[in-house]
Design an enzyme around this catalytic site. Structure first.
Site, mmCIF file in Angstrom:
data_model
loop_
_atom_site.group_PDB
_atom_site.id
_atom_site.type_symbol
_atom_site.label_atom_id
_atom_site.label_comp_id
_atom_site.label_asym_id
_atom_site.label_seq_id
_atom_site.Cartn_x
_atom_site.Cartn_y
_atom_site.Cartn_z
ATOM 1 N N ASP A 13 0.766 -1.123 0.132
ATOM 2 C CA ASP A 13 -0.014 0.085 0.017
ATOM 3 C C ASP A 13 0.724 1.161 -0.060
ATOM 4 O O ASP A 13 0.307 2.268 0.610
ATOM 5 C CB ASP A 13 -0.870 -0.012 1.255
ATOM 6 C CG ASP A 13 -1.993 -1.198 1.096
ATOM 7 O OD1 ASP A 13 -2.243 -1.825 0.013
ATOM 8 O OD2 ASP A 13 -2.186 -1.641 2.230
ATOM 9 N N HIS A 41 -4.694 -1.716 -5.895
ATOM 10 C CA HIS A 41 -3.751 -0.620 -6.425
ATOM 11 C C HIS A 41 -4.802 0.524 -6.622
ATOM 12 O O HIS A 41 -5.685 0.246 -7.783
ATOM 13 C CB HIS A 41 -2.943 -0.979 -7.287
ATOM 14 C CG HIS A 41 -1.794 -1.979 -7.089
ATOM 15 N ND1 HIS A 41 -1.148 -2.583 -7.709
ATOM 16 C CD2 HIS A 41 -1.778 -2.533 -5.785
ATOM 17 C CE1 HIS A 41 -0.257 -3.472 -7.155
ATOM 18 N NE2 HIS A 41 -0.768 -3.390 -5.649
ATOM 19 N N GLY A 302 -11.059 -3.183 3.730
ATOM 20 C CA GLY A 302 -11.290 -1.901 4.532
ATOM 21 C C GLY A 302 -10.714 -2.049 5.907
ATOM 22 O O GLY A 302 -11.105 -1.280 6.747
ATOM 23 N N LEU A 332 3.517 12.606 1.040
ATOM 24 C CA LEU A 332 4.090 13.641 1.926
ATOM 25 C C LEU A 332 3.263 14.628 2.459
ATOM 26 O O LEU A 332 3.382 14.917 3.517
ATOM 27 C CB LEU A 332 5.387 14.531 0.904
ATOM 28 C CG LEU A 332 6.092 15.599 1.747
ATOM 29 C CD1 LEU A 332 7.091 14.875 2.728
ATOM 30 C CD2 LEU A 332 6.621 16.483 0.645
HETATM 31 P P1 GDP Z 1 -0.661 0.310 -3.547
HETATM 32 O O1 GDP Z 1 -1.408 -1.041 -3.168
HETATM 33 O O2 GDP Z 1 0.618 0.468 -3.442
HETATM 34 O O3 GDP Z 1 -1.018 0.665 -5.024
HETATM 35 O O4 GDP Z 1 -1.380 1.417 -2.618
HETATM 36 P P2 GDP Z 1 -2.937 1.616 -2.288
HETATM 37 O O5 GDP Z 1 -3.729 1.981 -3.535
HETATM 38 O O6 GDP Z 1 -3.201 0.478 -1.563
HETATM 39 O O7 GDP Z 1 -2.761 2.654 -0.899
HETATM 40 C C1 GDP Z 1 -2.143 4.022 -1.372
HETATM 41 C C2 GDP Z 1 -3.206 5.026 -1.076
HETATM 42 O O8 GDP Z 1 -2.756 6.344 -1.098
HETATM 43 C C3 GDP Z 1 -4.377 4.944 -2.092
HETATM 44 O O9 GDP Z 1 -5.439 5.456 -1.678
HETATM 45 C C4 GDP Z 1 -3.897 6.335 -3.104
HETATM 46 O O10 GDP Z 1 -4.848 6.998 -3.807
HETATM 47 C C5 GDP Z 1 -3.322 7.086 -2.064
HETATM 48 N N1 GDP Z 1 -1.974 8.042 -2.601
HETATM 49 C C6 GDP Z 1 -0.854 7.580 -3.355
HETATM 50 N N2 GDP Z 1 0.050 8.445 -3.464
HETATM 51 C C7 GDP Z 1 -0.500 9.635 -2.497
HETATM 52 C C8 GDP Z 1 0.048 10.713 -2.090
HETATM 53 O O11 GDP Z 1 1.040 11.199 -2.516
HETATM 54 N N3 GDP Z 1 -0.880 11.499 -1.410
HETATM 55 C C9 GDP Z 1 -2.040 10.958 -0.699
HETATM 56 N N4 GDP Z 1 -2.556 12.053 -0.207
HETATM 57 N N5 GDP Z 1 -2.609 9.964 -1.130
HETATM 58 C C10 GDP Z 1 -1.645 9.090 -1.982
HETATM 59 P P1 IMO Z 2 -0.823 -4.255 -2.238
HETATM 60 O O1 IMO Z 2 -0.350 -4.868 -3.373
HETATM 61 C C1 IMO Z 2 -0.882 -4.672 2.011
HETATM 62 C C2 IMO Z 2 -1.006 -8.727 3.642
HETATM 63 C C3 IMO Z 2 -1.980 -9.017 4.438
HETATM 64 C C4 IMO Z 2 -1.502 -10.125 5.305
HETATM 65 C C5 IMO Z 2 -0.483 -10.850 4.608
HETATM 66 C C6 IMO Z 2 -0.876 -12.054 4.045
HETATM 67 O O2 IMO Z 2 -2.136 -3.460 -2.361
HETATM 68 O O3 IMO Z 2 0.211 -3.515 -1.850
HETATM 69 P P2 IMO Z 2 -2.527 -12.640 1.907
HETATM 70 O O4 IMO Z 2 -3.796 -12.421 1.709
HETATM 71 O O5 IMO Z 2 -1.557 -11.995 1.231
HETATM 72 O O6 IMO Z 2 -1.954 -14.085 2.431
HETATM 73 O O7 IMO Z 2 -2.028 -11.874 3.556
HETATM 74 O O8 IMO Z 2 -0.049 -9.757 3.597
HETATM 75 N N1 IMO Z 2 -1.103 -8.139 2.298
HETATM 76 C C7 IMO Z 2 -1.173 -6.796 1.972
HETATM 77 N N2 IMO Z 2 -1.040 -5.766 2.659
HETATM 78 N N3 IMO Z 2 -1.176 -4.460 0.648
HETATM 79 C C8 IMO Z 2 -1.129 -5.707 0.021
HETATM 80 O O9 IMO Z 2 -1.066 -5.639 -1.400
HETATM 81 C C9 IMO Z 2 -1.109 -6.800 0.570
HETATM 82 N N4 IMO Z 2 -1.048 -8.000 0.258
HETATM 83 C C10 IMO Z 2 -1.104 -8.662 1.125
HETATM 84 O O10 IMO Z 2 -2.875 -7.875 5.242
HETATM 85 O O11 IMO Z 2 -0.669 -9.272 6.454
HETATM 86 MG MG MG Z 3 -2.932 -1.740 -1.820
#
Ligand code: GDP
Ligand code: IMO
Ligand code: MG
Length: 430
Positions: A13, A41, A302, A332
């Site tokens: 994330d 993502h 969630g 940031l």
């Molecule tokens: P990923 O799994 O690595 O793609 O990340 P996620 O999408 O699960 O979580 C990142 C969250 O941060 C998402 O809700 C993005 O829209 C948000 N996000 C990404 N870059 C930024 C940023 O520079 N600032 C803010 N405020 N939100 C960001």
């Molecule tokens: P993205 O690509 C954050 C975490 C789960 C749990 C552990 C094992 O969005 O960054 P799993 O279902 O993979 O067997 O769970 O890994 N986990 C993540 N945490 N972002 C993810 O993916 C994750 N994918 C798995 O929360 O701790």
């Molecule tokens: Mg994610």
């Protein structure tokens, strides 16, 4: 450079989706190479939010070819739903989505096993996403998995599936004391789904290798993060695939030596979903307020994400295991108003001090962070598109993280939308 991988350097994330979407402008092909729909993502484009789980995050930046690589485990029902949802929102993947015939299928029995194991573990649970990822990779390694290749010959697929359902149902009932799955319904549903999925199934590793030889620009999209890697992460609180850059080779079909650069993505602080060690975790009011400000609730499940300070010791570890060319720092903007900020520069484990991951993975659970304090800032940096438009102390913070990590800061995220990014170095252009 032509072949670039994006990987998470923390516990997932980090904002990989947003950076992949951004970089996809310069790529022709975007490839996912590991994981499944445990990934979530998020892209924010023109104020609209999209969460991609299996489809590569380059799908929305022009008519890119999107590849679901052989290292992935794919829930075919979830994929068809994701494709249909995107189509409803004006994103048509017909003719430009390629699904590897080597990718393994995540079945409802994998989900049932994942969830019932987690509930039986109670307090010791890993906190998985519950999407059946671990059990699907187990079957792959045990040579019992079903691949999309198997789906081509329905009769033999049905026989193998039938055998697997019988065995998994025995395990679910006798060992896990859980409800067995309805095998007949599953077979009928997969028979229907087959027609929808087969048009996407192809030899993606041959396609990727050929495209590299042709000099095409290819972006590889990692899921999860270095600290969730099955070998290099905080085992057993990890996911079931390699998430580090080396996974690009096996999972993406890239011959060794053919990856030009790896960009690591890191938040300007740290988050983690699920259980396991987290040395810089912030509890109480401050953690809660960063969670609210950063909307740190898992896009997949969630769940509230745990919050911590930036950890330069772990960043150095991620830089080593991924051979990072640079770092993109995201979010940031979320740190605005916190004064002072803390940065973890190393750990104490007993009497020993470390400036990177301490030896022995369990040591991290005992590691006491060594912090450096740095002034925060009050002025929102959201509108900045160059470093000199940042509040002075925000710039100092970024510079300090760069010094501590020892790799160039390539990008800085100041908001969720595609354009809210300061781009210092673009691996496809610089
Ligand atoms: P990923 O799994 O690595 O793609 O990340 P996620 O999408 O699960 O979580 C990142 C969250 O941060 C998402 O809700 C993005 O829209 C948000 N996000 C990404 N870059 C930024 C940023 O520079 N600032 C803010 N405020 N939100 C960001
Ligand atoms: P993205 O690509 C954050 C975490 C789960 C749990 C552990 C094992 O969005 O960054 P799993 O279902 O993979 O067997 O769970 O890994 N986990 C993540 N945490 N972002 C993810 O993916 C994750 N994918 C798995 O929360 O701790
Ligand atoms: Mg994610």
């Amino acid at each position: 450079m032509n072949t670039v991988a994006v990987v998470g350097t923390q516990w997932g994330d980090e904002g990989k989706g947003k950076i992949v979407d951004l970089l996809a402008a310069d790529a022709e092909i975007v490839v996912r190479f590991q994981g499944g729909n445990n990934a979530a993502h998020t892209l924010v484009i023109g104020g609209e939010k999209f969460v991609l789980r299996l489809v590569p995050s380059g799908a929305l930046n022009g008519e890119k070819i999107c590849v679901i690589g052989g290292g992935m485990v794919v829930n075919a029902f979830a994929l068809i739903e994701e494709i249909a949802n995107l189509k409803r929102r004006g994103v048509d993947l017909a003719g430009r989505l390629k699904l590897s015939f080597d990718a393994h299928m995540v079945m409802p029995y994998h989900i049932a096993i994942d969830r019932s194991r987690e509930s039986r573990l109670g307090k010791r649970a890993i906190g998985t996403t519950g999407f059946g990822i671990g059990p699907a990779y187990e079957d792959k390694i045990a040579r019992q998995g079903l691949r999309f290749d198997d789906l081509i010959d329905w009769k033999s697929f049905k026989d193998k599936l039938d055998r697997n359902i019988k065995e998994k149902n025995l395990y679910l009932k006798a060992v896990l004391k859980a409800k067995p799955i309805d095998g007949k319904t599953l077979i009928a549903e997969l028979h229907k789904l087959r027609r929808l999925i087969l048009p996407y199934v192809t030899d993606t590793s041959a396609y990727v290798a050929r495209s590299i030889d042709e000099g095409r620009k290819i972006l590889f999209e990692g899921a999860h993060g270095t600290m969730l890697d099955i070998d290099y992460g905080t085992y057993p609180f990890v996911t079931s695939s390699n998430c580090i850059a080396s996974a690009v080779y096996a999972g993406g079909g890239v011959p060794p030596g053919k990856l030009d650069a790896v960009l690591g993505i890191s938040k300007a602080y740290t988050t983690r979903v699920g259980a396991g060690p987290f040395p810089t975790e912030i509890y109480g009011y401050l953690g809660d307020s960063i969670r609210e400000e950063g909307v740190e609730f898992g896009s997949a499940t969630g769940r509230p994400r745990r919050i911590g300070w930036f950890d330069a010791a772990l960043a150095r570890y991620a830089i080593r295991v991924n051979g990072l060319w640079g770092l993109a720092l995201t979010k940031l903007d979320v740190l605005t108003g916190i004064n002072p900020l803390k940065i973890c520069v190393g750990y104490k484990v007993g009497k020993e001090a470390y400036d990177t991951m301490p030896p022995g993975r369990n040591a991290l659970a005992k590691a006491k962070p060594i912090y450096e304090e740095i002034p925060g800032w009050d002025e929102k940096p959201d509108a900045a598109r160059t470093l000199d438009e940042l509040p002075r102390d925000a710039l100092r913070y970024i510079e300090r993280l760069g010094e501590l990590c020892g790799v160039p800061i390539a990008m800085v995220g100041v908001g969720a939308s595609r354009d809210a990014t300061i781009i210092l170095k673009n691996p496809f252009r610089d």
